[in-house]
Design an enzyme around this catalytic site. Structure first.
Site, PDB file in Angstrom:
ATOM      1  N   ALA A 198       0.863  -1.170   0.000  1.00 24.72           N
ATOM      2  CA  ALA A 198       0.000   0.000   0.000  1.00 24.72           C
ATOM      3  C   ALA A 198       0.907   1.228   0.000  1.00 24.72           C
ATOM      4  O   ALA A 198       2.055   1.153   0.444  1.00 24.72           O
ATOM      5  CB  ALA A 198      -0.888  -0.021   1.232  1.00 24.72           C
ATOM      6  N   GLU A 258      -0.780  -9.396  -0.489  1.00 26.85           N
ATOM      7  CA  GLU A 258      -2.205  -9.657  -0.240  1.00 26.85           C
ATOM      8  C   GLU A 258      -2.998  -9.686  -1.545  1.00 26.85           C
ATOM      9  O   GLU A 258      -3.917 -10.493  -1.713  1.00 26.85           O
ATOM     10  CB  GLU A 258      -2.751  -8.585   0.701  1.00 26.85           C
ATOM     11  CG  GLU A 258      -2.149  -8.705   2.101  1.00 26.85           C
ATOM     12  CD  GLU A 258      -2.474  -7.528   2.989  1.00 26.85           C
ATOM     13  OE1 GLU A 258      -2.055  -6.403   2.643  1.00 26.85           O
ATOM     14  OE2 GLU A 258      -3.142  -7.709   4.018  1.00 26.85           O
ATOM     15  N   GLU A 282       4.194  -4.905   7.419  1.00 24.56           N
ATOM     16  CA  GLU A 282       3.371  -3.889   8.094  1.00 24.56           C
ATOM     17  C   GLU A 282       3.755  -3.636   9.546  1.00 24.56           C
ATOM     18  O   GLU A 282       3.729  -2.502  10.011  1.00 24.56           O
ATOM     19  CB  GLU A 282       1.881  -4.286   8.044  1.00 24.56           C
ATOM     20  CG  GLU A 282       1.241  -4.142   6.675  1.00 24.56           C
ATOM     21  CD  GLU A 282       1.368  -5.386   5.825  1.00 24.56           C
ATOM     22  OE1 GLU A 282       2.216  -6.250   6.121  1.00 24.56           O
ATOM     23  OE2 GLU A 282       0.629  -5.489   4.832  1.00 24.56           O
ATOM     24  N   GLY A 330       0.457  -5.019   0.963  1.00 25.83           N
ATOM     25  CA  GLY A 330      -0.735  -5.083   0.110  1.00 25.83           C
ATOM     26  C   GLY A 330      -0.478  -5.785  -1.219  1.00 25.83           C
ATOM     27  O   GLY A 330      -1.402  -6.331  -1.829  1.00 25.83           O
TER      28      GLY A 330
HETATM   29  N1  DAK Z   1       4.558   3.267  -0.898  1.00 30.99           N
HETATM   30  C1  DAK Z   1       4.936   4.409  -1.498  1.00 30.99           C
HETATM   31  N2  DAK Z   1       6.052   4.527  -2.230  1.00 30.99           N
HETATM   32  C2  DAK Z   1       6.840   3.461  -2.352  1.00 30.99           C
HETATM   33  C3  DAK Z   1       6.529   2.211  -1.744  1.00 30.99           C
HETATM   34  C4  DAK Z   1       5.322   2.142  -0.990  1.00 30.99           C
HETATM   35  N3  DAK Z   1       4.899   1.016  -0.414  1.00 30.99           N
HETATM   36  N4  DAK Z   1       7.510   1.342  -2.030  1.00 30.99           N
HETATM   37  C5  DAK Z   1       8.403   2.005  -2.795  1.00 30.99           C
HETATM   38  N5  DAK Z   1       8.010   3.270  -2.990  1.00 30.99           N
HETATM   39  C6  DAK Z   1       8.696   4.313  -3.759  1.00 30.99           C
HETATM   40  C7  DAK Z   1       9.914   4.827  -3.000  1.00 30.99           C
HETATM   41  O1  DAK Z   1       9.523   5.808  -2.062  1.00 30.99           O
HETATM   42  C8  DAK Z   1      10.731   5.412  -4.137  1.00 30.99           C
HETATM   43  O2  DAK Z   1      10.178   6.656  -4.502  1.00 30.99           O
HETATM   44  P1  DAK Z   1      11.155   7.930  -4.805  1.00 30.99           P
HETATM   45  O3  DAK Z   1      11.945   8.116  -3.567  1.00 30.99           O
HETATM   46  O4  DAK Z   1      11.976   7.488  -5.982  1.00 30.99           O
HETATM   47  O5  DAK Z   1      10.190   9.044  -5.121  1.00 30.99           O
HETATM   48  C9  DAK Z   1      10.463   4.439  -5.292  1.00 30.99           C
HETATM   49  O6  DAK Z   1       9.248   3.759  -4.945  1.00 30.99           O
HETATM   50  C10 DAK Z   1      11.559   3.405  -5.442  1.00 30.99           C
HETATM   51  O7  DAK Z   1      11.744   2.768  -4.198  1.00 30.99           O
HETATM   52  P2  DAK Z   1      13.184   2.641  -3.474  1.00 30.99           P
HETATM   53  O8  DAK Z   1      14.075   3.751  -3.902  1.00 30.99           O
HETATM   54  O9  DAK Z   1      12.917   2.477  -2.026  1.00 30.99           O
HETATM   55  O10 DAK Z   1      13.702   1.292  -4.127  1.00 30.99           O
HETATM   56  P3  DAK Z   1      14.711   0.237  -3.469  1.00 30.99           P
HETATM   57  O11 DAK Z   1      15.065  -0.713  -4.543  1.00 30.99           O
HETATM   58  O12 DAK Z   1      15.813   0.925  -2.746  1.00 30.99           O
HETATM   59  O13 DAK Z   1      13.844  -0.540  -2.370  1.00 30.99           O
HETATM   60  C11 DAK Z   1      11.867  -1.682  -1.523  1.00 30.99           C
HETATM   61  C12 DAK Z   1      12.735  -1.313  -2.777  1.00 30.99           C
HETATM   62  C13 DAK Z   1      10.595  -2.381  -2.018  1.00 30.99           C
HETATM   63  C14 DAK Z   1      12.658  -2.661  -0.626  1.00 30.99           C
HETATM   64  C15 DAK Z   1      11.552  -0.404  -0.745  1.00 30.99           C
HETATM   65  O14 DAK Z   1      10.991   0.561  -1.651  1.00 30.99           O
HETATM   66  C16 DAK Z   1      10.564  -0.614   0.359  1.00 30.99           C
HETATM   67  O15 DAK Z   1      10.882  -1.104   1.423  1.00 30.99           O
HETATM   68  N6  DAK Z   1       9.295  -0.212   0.103  1.00 30.99           N
HETATM   69  C17 DAK Z   1       8.245  -0.334   1.095  1.00 30.99           C
HETATM   70  C18 DAK Z   1       7.804  -1.763   1.185  1.00 30.99           C
HETATM   71  C19 DAK Z   1       6.766  -1.945   2.246  1.00 30.99           C
HETATM   72  O16 DAK Z   1       6.992  -1.725   3.449  1.00 30.99           O
HETATM   73  N7  DAK Z   1       5.587  -2.353   1.804  1.00 30.99           N
HETATM   74  C20 DAK Z   1       4.461  -2.586   2.668  1.00 30.99           C
HETATM   75  C21 DAK Z   1       3.685  -1.330   2.711  1.00 30.99           C
HETATM   76  S1  DAK Z   1       2.528  -1.402   4.017  1.00 30.99           S
HETATM   77  C22 DAK Z   1      -4.293  -1.138   6.445  1.00 30.99           C
HETATM   78  C23 DAK Z   1      -4.398  -1.011   5.078  1.00 30.99           C
HETATM   79  C24 DAK Z   1      -3.400  -1.431   4.278  1.00 30.99           C
HETATM   80  C25 DAK Z   1      -2.259  -1.931   4.799  1.00 30.99           C
HETATM   81  C26 DAK Z   1      -2.138  -2.029   6.151  1.00 30.99           C
HETATM   82  C27 DAK Z   1      -3.138  -1.652   6.970  1.00 30.99           C
HETATM   83  N8  DAK Z   1      -5.307  -0.725   7.266  1.00 30.99           N
HETATM   84  C28 DAK Z   1      -5.920   0.522   7.028  1.00 30.99           C
HETATM   85  C29 DAK Z   1      -5.566  -1.403   8.517  1.00 30.99           C
HETATM   86  C30 DAK Z   1      -1.186  -2.287   3.943  1.00 30.99           C
HETATM   87  C31 DAK Z   1       0.052  -1.938   4.257  1.00 30.99           C
HETATM   88  C32 DAK Z   1       1.170  -2.100   3.376  1.00 30.99           C
HETATM   89  O17 DAK Z   1       1.114  -2.624   2.289  1.00 30.99           O
END
Ligand code: DAK
Length: 260
Positions: A66, A114, A134, A111
């Protein structure tokens, strides 16, 4: 129909949806979720589409979760709305009459994992990475992860993944049953397309009913699920497909299914 964040390609009866925000690793913001919701609602009533493939744009990511930038400042009410939108999309995929294949071409985190779990079959490229990070962001999984993950990999493994937020590769995902096959990145899209075509060669009514029987049956006790299977089996005998499939076998020819 045109979507802001999705590409829709048709290849015969296969429709491919590509989430197209590669600059943010295809992270799911409200717009992507609205587009996915509209696309799957439209596909549900489209008889020309027999199988759907869902993938992400670029070579690096299926969906990196997400959109954290959007979630960061949400109020509890906005978070609830966002979770409900994500859950709506995953339910639409799960309940879509046609099979949906996830072609996981890189990160499938939060997400993204998921979303892939809501699909019927998951094919992963060998560079794919999975996880539910998360808890590291101070939230629980919100798009069905706490429910679909244990159903796929078992309670203990699901809890390990959900509690640690560990990211793991395609081979491990295969070994725990989170994905169904691992192929090279170069092969991924063709593999998914060929799998879709293989399914399309079978009776479409029987394929759709098989999906419903597995999904609904998994939420019932065994006795009711078996009863449901018998009803679904009986229903096949109301289709032209059953007559054609069995007649073709007896006549030693290939069946000509028309989806009726
Ligand atoms: N959201 C927004 N932007 C993201 C992103 C994300 N999840 N993942 C990557 N990006 C963006 C980065 O900010 C970066 O943007 P710029 O800085 O270039 O503008 C671009 O994509 C490239 O990413 P990186 O530079 O970070 O690329 P790397 O190769 O260095 O790293 C990575 C790739 C996938 C390891 C890293 O980007 C990362 O850790 N991303 C986050 C992964 C993550 O934590 N995903 C889970 C998100 S939480 C709920 C509803 C929904 C959810 C939970 C609760 N409720 C309301 C109860 C769901 C939650 C999730 O999915």
């Amino acid at each position: 129909m045109e979507y802001t964040t999705l590409l829709l390609e048709r290849n015969g009866a296969v429709t491919k949806l590509t989430i197209n925000r590669p600059q943010a690793l295809n992270a799911l913001n409200s717009q992507v979720l609205e587009d996915l919701s509209a696309a799957f609602r439209a596909l549900a009533t489209e008889s020309e589409t027999g199988v759907v493939i869902l993938t992400g744009a670029g070579e690096k990511s299926f969906v990196a979760g997400a959109d954290i930038t959007q979630m960061k400042d949400m109020t509890p009410l906005q978070a609830r709305e966002f979770a409900m939108l994500g859950q709506k999309v995953t339910s639409l995929i799960e309940n879509l009459p046609q099979p949906v294949i996830a072609a996981v071409n890189g990160f499938a985190l939060g997400g993204g994992c998921e979303l892939a779990m809501a699909c019927d079959i998951r094919i992963a490229a060998e560079n794919a990475k999975f996880g539910q990070p998360e808890v590291g962001l101070g939230v629980t999984a919100g798009f069905g992860g706490t429910q679909r993950l244990p159903r796929l990999v078992g309670k203990g493994k699901a809890k390990e993944i959900l509690f640690t937020g560990d990211v793991f590769g395609a081979e491990e995902a295969l070994s725990i049953g989170l994905v169904d096959r691992v192929v090279t990145s170069a092969e991924l899209q063709d593999y998914a397309l060929n799998l879709a075509r293989k399914i399309l060669a079978k009776g479409p009514v029987a394929v759709r009913l098989s999906k419903a029987a597995v999904n609904k049956g998994m939420d019932m006790d065994l006795a009711n699920a078996l009863q449901y299977e018998a009803e679904v089996f009986a229903l096949c005998f109301a289709s032209q497909e059953q007559t054609e499939g069995m007649t073709a076998f007896v006549e030693k020819r290939k069946p000509n299914f028309t989806g009726k």
